[in-house]
Design an enzyme around this catalytic site. Structure first.
Site, PDB file in Angstrom:
ATOM      1  CG  ASP A 213       2.156   3.773   0.771  1.00  0.00           C
ATOM      2  OD1 ASP A 213       1.833   3.994  -0.415  1.00  0.00           O
ATOM      3  OD2 ASP A 213       1.484   4.190   1.735  1.00  0.00           O
ATOM      4  CD  GLU A 214      -0.977   1.700  -4.158  1.00  0.00           C
ATOM      5  OE1 GLU A 214      -0.710   1.175  -5.268  1.00  0.00           O
ATOM      6  OE2 GLU A 214      -1.908   2.503  -3.993  1.00  0.00           O
TER       7      GLU A 214
END
Length: 319
Positions: A213-214
């Site tokens: 989720d980066e």
């Protein structure tokens, strides 16, 4: 029924992925396989009995064809690149190998041509590059490509004395969304987040998915915090709007850490470390916010990347 060798050979050639063409000594086509029909757009009925001149694109000269025919009529194999024309008028480039077929007396009776479509090679190469340098889920540049472009951008900024900014972005509470609604829904959320990030930045800004989720954004031509703050707030507000996925109303947020060149360092590693540290500070303070390395991060955190876990007295990271 037991097939003879000739029947097996015909079936094998017809199933081959490479286009195959067989002509008589005169050049009259006697057989083609399915791949040749797919490549040319012609049916077998339209090609058998004709000559390969039907596919001519007029890109090759008379001398080219004369040398070709002299070679194969001498019983030698010819190989080269040709531009041919499809039935619909479009052209395609092939690497063609033409081999003479000799009778027991050494006389040429037929020719067999095996083609490889260069456009397919290009498509395969493009697909491989896409897989190597882009995230399969979102289609965004992946970590490898982003770091390459960031390195180029930093070198360019040094040479031309221009500023740039790096944003590290992490989706708040993503693990709990994954655990509650499932990984498929989590993946769709990441795709939706990627779309909103892309819609919120300038066309010249580069958005990438680094992992999980980066995300990261590379911004050139901005060096003042007061110029970046409106953009960062726009990104935060865009992701804070609810998502409707699989009949679920999903509310999430992002934490953004920002580093500036040259203020936060002159190397890629410095910019990455300080943007990452700023992002962790934003998450430590509750998320749904942005933090600037120069403005917000204490000196002791500026020197190195934040540890993966904070002291027990600190607010837990809102994963």
């Amino acid at each position: 029924m037991i097939e003879n060798d000739q029947q097996v050979l015909v079936r094998a050639l017809d199933a081959a992925t490479n286009p195959v063409l067989i002509t008589e000594r005169s050049g009259c086509i006697v057989w083609i396989n399915r791949a040749f029909c797919l490549m040319s757009g012609y049916s077998k009925l339209e090609l058998v009995g004709k000559t390969p001149h039907l596919l001519s694109s007029d890109r090759q000269s008379t001398t080219f064809y004369r040398n070709l025919w002299m070679t194969i009529m001498a019983g030698l194999t010819w190989q080269g690149e040709m531009v041919e024309r499809r039935k619909d008028g479009g052209t395609f480039t092939v690497n063609q190998i033409i081999t003479p077929v000799l009778d027991p007396h050494g006389v040429v009776t037929h020719f067999i041509a095996i083609l490889h479509n260069f456009s397919l090679i290009d498509d395969e190469r493009t697909a491989m590059q896409q897989l190597a340098y882009h995230d399969a889920l979102t289609g965004l540049p992946n970590r490898l490509l982003f770091l390459n472009l960031l390195n180029q951008a930093v070198n360019g900024a040094m040479e031309h004395k221009q500023p740039l900014a790096l944003m590290f972005i992490d989706v708040d509470h993503f693990k709990s969304i994954n655990d509650t609604l499932g990984h498929a829904c989590g993946d769709r959320l990441l795709v939706a987040v990627a779309e909103r990030l892309g819609q919120s930045v300038r066309r010249s800004d580069l958005v990438a998915r680094l992992s999980g989720d980066e995300f990261a954004i590379l911004i050139c031509g901005i060096n003042q915090i007061d110029q970046l703050e409106p953009l960062a707030n726009k990104l935060v507000a865009a992701i804070h709007q609810p998502f409707m996925l699989d009949n679920h109303r999903i509310e999430t947020a992002i934490s953004i850490g920002i580093s500036l060149y040259p203020g936060d360092g002159s190397s890629v590693d410095d910019l990455l470390a300080r943007a990452d540290s700023a992002m962790y500070l934003a998450k430590r303070n509750g998320g749904n916010a942005c933090r600037f390395s120069l403005a917000d991060i204490p000196a002791e955190l500026n020197a190195a990347k934040c540890p993966p876990t904070w002291p027990a007295s600190a607010t837990p990271d809102p994963e």
